[in-house]
Design a protein around this motif. Sequence first.
Motif, PDB file in Angstrom:
ATOM      1  N   ALA A 124       1.081  -1.092  -0.278  1.00 28.46           N
ATOM      2  CA  ALA A 124       0.170   0.380  -0.241  1.00 28.46           C
ATOM      3  C   ALA A 124       0.750   1.375   0.125  1.00 28.46           C
ATOM      4  CB  ALA A 124      -0.696  -0.162   1.362  1.00 28.46           C
ATOM      5  N   TRP A 125       2.112   1.603   0.486  1.00 32.60           N
ATOM      6  CA  TRP A 125       2.736   1.895   0.799  1.00 32.60           C
ATOM      7  C   TRP A 125       4.143   2.611  -0.638  1.00 32.60           C
ATOM      8  CZ3 TRP A 125       2.209   6.412   3.980  1.00 32.60           C
ATOM      9  CH2 TRP A 125       1.423   6.152   4.545  1.00 32.60           C
ATOM     10  N   ALA A 126       4.265   1.601  -1.508  1.00 35.06           N
ATOM     11  CA  ALA A 126       4.537   1.330  -2.466  1.00 35.06           C
ATOM     12  C   ALA A 126       4.976   2.617  -3.449  1.00 35.06           C
ATOM     13  CB  ALA A 126       4.971  -0.308  -3.164  1.00 35.06           C
ATOM     14  N   PRO A 127       3.143   3.538  -3.506  1.00 33.12           N
ATOM     15  CA  PRO A 127       3.531   4.406  -4.293  1.00 33.12           C
ATOM     16  C   PRO A 127       5.001   5.563  -3.110  1.00 33.12           C
ATOM     17  CG  PRO A 127       1.482   3.170  -5.018  1.00 33.12           C
ATOM     18  CD  PRO A 127       2.626   2.839  -3.711  1.00 33.12           C
ATOM     19  N   LEU A 128       4.225   6.069  -2.873  1.00 34.27           N
ATOM     20  CA  LEU A 128       4.787   6.896  -1.755  1.00 34.27           C
ATOM     21  C   LEU A 128       6.437   6.549  -1.624  1.00 34.27           C
ATOM     22  CD1 LEU A 128       1.688   8.459   0.740  1.00 34.27           C
ATOM     23  CD2 LEU A 128       3.536   9.027  -0.777  1.00 34.27           C
ATOM     24  N   LEU A 161       1.693  13.643   0.042  1.00 32.43           N
ATOM     25  CA  LEU A 161       3.652  13.673  -0.111  1.00 32.43           C
ATOM     26  C   LEU A 161       4.004  13.935   0.798  1.00 32.43           C
ATOM     27  CD1 LEU A 161       3.808  15.180  -3.971  1.00 32.43           C
ATOM     28  CD2 LEU A 161       3.439  12.760  -3.517  1.00 32.43           C
ATOM     29  N   ASP A 162       3.474  14.579   1.547  1.00 33.11           N
ATOM     30  CA  ASP A 162       3.795  15.428   2.857  1.00 33.11           C
ATOM     31  C   ASP A 162       4.430  14.367   3.877  1.00 33.11           C
ATOM     32  OD1 ASP A 162       4.691  17.379   4.896  1.00 33.11           O
ATOM     33  OD2 ASP A 162       3.331  17.091   5.320  1.00 33.11           O
ATOM     34  N   TYR A 163       3.572  13.239   3.734  1.00 31.02           N
ATOM     35  CA  TYR A 163       3.213  12.041   4.975  1.00 31.02           C
ATOM     36  C   TYR A 163       4.597  11.569   5.201  1.00 31.02           C
ATOM     37  CZ  TYR A 163       0.629   8.490   7.870  1.00 31.02           C
ATOM     38  OH  TYR A 163      -0.426   8.643   8.503  1.00 31.02           O
ATOM     39  N   ALA A 188      -5.645   0.103  21.661  1.00 32.50           N
ATOM     40  CA  ALA A 188      -5.659  -0.117  20.625  1.00 32.50           C
ATOM     41  C   ALA A 188      -6.805  -0.608  19.330  1.00 32.50           C
ATOM     42  CB  ALA A 188      -4.090  -0.040  19.507  1.00 32.50           C
ATOM     43  N   ILE A 189      -7.520  -0.327  18.965  1.00 34.89           N
ATOM     44  CA  ILE A 189      -8.410  -1.146  18.190  1.00 34.89           C
ATOM     45  C   ILE A 189      -7.847  -1.715  16.602  1.00 34.89           C
ATOM     46  CG2 ILE A 189     -10.128   0.200  18.730  1.00 34.89           C
ATOM     47  CD1 ILE A 189     -11.656  -1.994  19.686  1.00 34.89           C
ATOM     48  N   TRP A 190      -8.092  -2.308  15.833  1.00 34.87           N
ATOM     49  CA  TRP A 190      -7.966  -2.505  14.556  1.00 34.87           C
ATOM     50  C   TRP A 190      -8.505  -3.847  13.322  1.00 34.87           C
ATOM     51  CZ3 TRP A 190      -3.606   0.728  16.085  1.00 34.87           C
ATOM     52  CH2 TRP A 190      -3.076   1.028  14.121  1.00 34.87           C
ATOM     53  N   GLY A 191      -8.813  -2.542  12.618  1.00 36.42           N
ATOM     54  CA  GLY A 191      -8.746  -4.248  11.422  1.00 36.42           C
ATOM     55  C   GLY A 191      -7.698  -4.578  11.109  1.00 36.42           C
ATOM     56  N   ARG A 192      -7.799  -5.977  11.679  1.00 38.51           N
ATOM     57  CA  ARG A 192      -6.147  -7.122  10.765  1.00 38.51           C
ATOM     58  C   ARG A 192      -6.310  -6.501   9.729  1.00 38.51           C
ATOM     59  NH1 ARG A 192      -5.746 -10.906  14.063  1.00 38.51           N
ATOM     60  NH2 ARG A 192      -7.062 -11.258  15.394  1.00 38.51           N
ATOM     61  N   ASN A 193      -7.394  -6.566   8.813  1.00 41.82           N
ATOM     62  CA  ASN A 193      -7.193  -6.457   7.511  1.00 41.82           C
ATOM     63  C   ASN A 193      -6.736  -5.639   6.574  1.00 41.82           C
ATOM     64  OD1 ASN A 193      -7.857  -9.177   7.770  1.00 41.82           O
ATOM     65  ND2 ASN A 193     -10.297  -8.838   7.451  1.00 41.82           N
ATOM     66  N   ASP A 194      -6.625  -4.228   7.497  1.00 44.12           N
ATOM     67  CA  ASP A 194      -6.260  -3.130   6.761  1.00 44.12           C
ATOM     68  C   ASP A 194      -5.001  -3.265   6.307  1.00 44.12           C
ATOM     69  OD1 ASP A 194      -5.095  -0.442   6.227  1.00 44.12           O
ATOM     70  OD2 ASP A 194      -5.813  -0.155   8.435  1.00 44.12           O
ATOM     71  N   PRO A 195      -4.781  -2.865   4.681  1.00 49.74           N
ATOM     72  CA  PRO A 195      -3.891  -2.783   3.870  1.00 49.74           C
ATOM     73  C   PRO A 195      -3.205  -1.918   4.392  1.00 49.74           C
ATOM     74  CG  PRO A 195      -5.906  -2.464   2.319  1.00 49.74           C
ATOM     75  CD  PRO A 195      -5.825  -2.375   3.762  1.00 49.74           C
ATOM     76  N   PHE A 196      -3.189  -0.414   4.912  1.00 48.98           N
ATOM     77  CA  PHE A 196      -2.048   0.865   5.186  1.00 48.98           C
ATOM     78  C   PHE A 196      -1.871   0.466   6.600  1.00 48.98           C
ATOM     79  CE2 PHE A 196      -6.481   1.807   2.198  1.00 48.98           C
ATOM     80  CZ  PHE A 196      -5.446   2.306   0.872  1.00 48.98           C
ATOM     81  N   PHE A 197      -2.422   0.219   7.860  1.00 50.88           N
ATOM     82  CA  PHE A 197      -1.617  -0.149   8.624  1.00 50.88           C
ATOM     83  C   PHE A 197      -2.193  -1.236   9.238  1.00 50.88           C
ATOM     84  CE2 PHE A 197      -2.962   4.335   8.287  1.00 50.88           C
ATOM     85  CZ  PHE A 197      -1.565   5.049   7.777  1.00 50.88           C
ATOM     86  N   ILE A 198      -1.404  -1.737   9.633  1.00 53.27           N
ATOM     87  CA  ILE A 198      -1.164  -3.457   8.943  1.00 53.27           C
ATOM     88  C   ILE A 198      -1.475  -3.844  11.143  1.00 53.27           C
ATOM     89  CG2 ILE A 198      -0.492  -4.101   7.012  1.00 53.27           C
ATOM     90  CD1 ILE A 198       1.955  -4.119   7.856  1.00 53.27           C
TER      91      ILE A 198
END
Length: 326
Positions: free
Chosen positions: A182-186, A250-252, A275-285
């Motif tokens: 997910a972060w490859a383009p940035l 781009l500023d991230y 910390a409560i997390w959607g485990r299938n999130d491709p951005f923040f794993i």
Amino acid sequence: MRQDTAFQEGPARATRRSILAGSVMAAGLGQVGADAAETRPAGLAEVRHGTVRADGVDVFYREAGRADAPVFLLLHGFANSSFYFRHLMPRLADRFRLIAPDLPSFGFTVVPDDRGYVYDFTSLSRTIEAFVDALGLRRYLLYTFDYGAPVGWDLALAHPDRIAGIVSQNGNAYLEGLGEAAWAPLRAYWAKPNEAAVEAIRARMTLDGVKAPYVHGVPDPSVIEPEAYTLDAAILARHGNADRQVALKLDYKRNLERYPLVQAFFRERRPKLLAIWGRNDPFFIPPGAEAFKRDIPNARVCFLDTGHFALETNVDDIAREIRAYF
């Protein structure tokens, strides 16, 4: 401070109530009452809507709950807005005063043309800090999600004594929490600025691009309300907004460079953190959620079988965890 008349009780009284309530400390925050296992209160409070001038910006926000209750500041992510919290706020309104602003370039917040606004995370954080000051909030819980995380971390670093606790819902603070694909383009752009990387980022600004992360990793996509991603896409389609969002993307890198400061805050202050997390999130794993315990050993980490926008599918689970933990 200028405030519109969206609140039924009137702008002047609503503002005075906001300032008065902002000074209320979250006494007994860690206590679990007899109704801690409840998912939703017996009577659902109405969500009210208003606008306040802060940092030269007309910040739109949603509010629910009693004026004398502990404050919960809810910070949304990309590409959504305070609309993301529409179902959570009534479920917690009997226990907290919930305030959810729209970040500049998102939702219904308006930046005047003559403001000369720079769309980067430093500016977003400065505006939300001014918003917090305009409402007189002196002590509050943070709900950080996606873009709301770096903004929330900036608030915590600037005023650590104001933070009564944190809910991080896919709100990252660790490098291991970044999904590689997910972060490859940035990452490609940061390594070597190029137009192809920018176009890959811009592709997410379409309706299909906005919808995709709403349904990714969701066991039953039919539960996703289409108005959520449709509203996001419509706001992104406003004149000039896609360019503003590309600039923010781009500023991230700036946020990643501040992770050591945020982690030091966690170690030194040890805030009460869920910390409560959607485990299938491709951005923040998931490793990003688990990493909180490295700096805050008593942090509670929960995983949900859903994707990035966990409130769209698991609002009852999240509300239940919040009510029990705080």
